[in-house]
Design an enzyme around this catalytic site. Structure first.
Site, short mmCIF file in Angstrom:
data_model
loop_
_atom_site.label_atom_id
_atom_site.label_comp_id
_atom_site.label_asym_id
_atom_site.label_seq_id
_atom_site.Cartn_x
_atom_site.Cartn_y
_atom_site.Cartn_z
CG ASP A 239 -2.02 -1.08 1.24
OD1 ASP A 239 -2.01 -1.73 0.17
OD2 ASP A 239 -2.76 -1.38 2.37
CG MET B 229 -5.31 -4.61 -2.94
SD MET B 229 -4.25 -6.02 -2.23
CE MET B 229 -5.38 -7.21 -1.87
N GLY C 184 -1.26 5.40 -18.33
CA GLY C 184 -1.87 6.43 -19.09
C GLY C 184 -3.45 6.05 -18.90
NE ARG D 248 -18.02 -6.97 -20.63
CZ ARG D 248 -18.81 -6.26 -21.36
NH1 ARG D 248 -19.60 -5.21 -20.81
NH2 ARG D 248 -19.42 -6.88 -22.32
O1 F6P Z 1 -1.27 -5.81 1.97
C1 F6P Z 1 -2.09 -4.51 2.16
C2 F6P Z 1 -3.49 -4.86 1.67
O2 F6P Z 1 -3.38 -5.57 0.64
C3 F6P Z 1 -4.56 -3.89 1.54
O3 F6P Z 1 -4.49 -3.05 0.25
C4 F6P Z 1 -6.07 -4.47 1.49
O4 F6P Z 1 -7.00 -3.92 2.04
C5 F6P Z 1 -5.53 -5.68 2.70
O5 F6P Z 1 -4.24 -5.72 2.55
C6 F6P Z 1 -6.09 -6.93 2.44
O6 F6P Z 1 -5.45 -7.87 2.99
P1 F6P Z 1 -6.13 -9.34 3.77
O7 F6P Z 1 -7.02 -9.89 2.98
O8 F6P Z 1 -5.04 -10.09 4.09
O9 F6P Z 1 -6.61 -8.82 5.06
#
Ligand code: F6P
Length: 322
Positions: A128, A170, A186, A246
């Site tokens: 993240d 994510m 882009g 989509r």
């Molecule tokens: O590793 C960070 C992260 O990928 C976040 O972006 C996401 O919300 C979360 O972990 C989800 O992780 P888990 O499914 O392991 O709880």
């Protein structure tokens, strides 16, 4: 300091293994014993450890995930859980511990250090990139490249079919992955928690693009606090723009795969520096890299302070996506 431990906590991130390898090699080179704590704070509470030596860390630098495994421990969020963790640190005879993880990991670390005086040094590891005190966290670069690869592939089909695509990245409550991959790929529009855009505005922006001749478009959406939210966004935009669309939610695909050069180098660098920090008595902080320099950030800041998006990158996205 004679004997230290290392663990990975929270979401796994590519480059964590490079960091473990670097910490082990540095510890051994400095005459320290080092053990791996398995399954993050859950394993720490249970005293679940494995020996680490030159053999155990052989041939892991190119692997995604973490050989130590990881967890999000509910028990560690309680005082009793942390008391058990402190007890198992004493049992294992550890003089200090390296923690690789994200904000949640450092919140826990701050409490453990305050309650039990445990000697701890952190390393930022999360795709993240939302940890204050470092320009990049381990795993971010690999994940951003993964999102970019998806955008590139989607652009092929978008161009061929003339669909509007929503690609969800994510990022929990931040838009680092969406912003960088959006610029590199882009993308036409960006939906990130830091700068919310109304559905009407998003619809209007997309319509403008189609009016000036675009036949397809890609919107990169950061998952925010609701993974899968791009389905809802897409259907609401339909009220303002009648265009075939989509949705692609990339999900945990972004967490796996071989770490990039940048993540291996960052992991290696911070692994070395974490051991050095323990030896220099810098307990209670996270080791990060800002503008090429090693910086030490107290756990409280690493956990609490919000890391801002690069406003210049946001400006560049807006300028180039028109
Ligand atoms: O590793 C960070 C992260 O990928 C976040 O972006 C996401 O919300 C979360 O972990 C989800 O992780 P888990 O499914 O392991 O709880």
């Amino acid at each position: 300091m004679k004997r230290i431990g290392i663990l990975t906590s929270g979401g796994d991130a590519p480059g964590m293994n490079a960091c473990i390898r670097a910490a082990v090699r540095t510890a051994l080179a400095n005459g320290l014993e080092i053990v791996g704590i398995r399954r993050g704070y859950a394993g720490l509470i249970e005293g679940d450890s494995m020996p680490l030596d030159r053999t155990t860390i052989r041939n892991i630098i190119h692997l995604g995930g973490t050989i130590l495994e990881t967890s999000r421990s509910q028990e560690f969020t309680t005082r009793e859980g942390r008391a058990r963790a402190a007890e198992s640190i004493t049992q294992a005879d550890l003089d200090g511990l390296i923690l690789i993880g994200g904000e949640g990991t450092f919140h826990g670390a701050m409490l453990l250090a305050a309650e039990w005086g445990t000697v701890l040094v952190g390393v930022p590891g999360t795709i993240d990139n939302d940890v204050y005190g470092t320009d990049a966290s381990i795993g971010f670069d690999t994940a951003a490249n993964c999102v970019l690869d998806a955008i590139d592939r989607i652009r092929d089909t978008a161009r061929s079919t003339e669909y509007l695509f929503y690609v969800e990245a994510m990022g929990h409550h931040t838009g680092f992955l969406a912003l960088e991959s959006g610029i590199a790929g882009g993308a036409e529009e960006l939906v990130i928690p830091e700068e919310p855009i109304s559905i009407a505005e998003l619809g209007a922006q997309l319509k403008k693009g189609f009016t000036i001749g675009k036949k397809s478009a890609i919107v990169v959406v950061a998952e925010g606090d609701k993974p899968g939210r791009s389905f809802q966004i897409a259907s609401e935009v339909r009220n303002y723009l009648d265009y075939e669309y989509r949705v692609v939610v990339l999900g945990h695909l972004q967490r796996g795969g071989p770490p990039s050069v940048r993540d291996r180098v960052l992991g290696s660098k911070l692994g070395v520096e974490a051991v050095t920090a323990l030896q220099e008595d810098r307990s209670g902080c996270m080791v990060g890299e800002v503008k090429g320099e090693i910086v030490y950030t107290p756990f409280e800041d690493a956990w609490k302070k919000e890391k801002p998006l690069d406003s210049d990158l946001k400006r560049i996205f807006t300028l180039l996506s028109d």
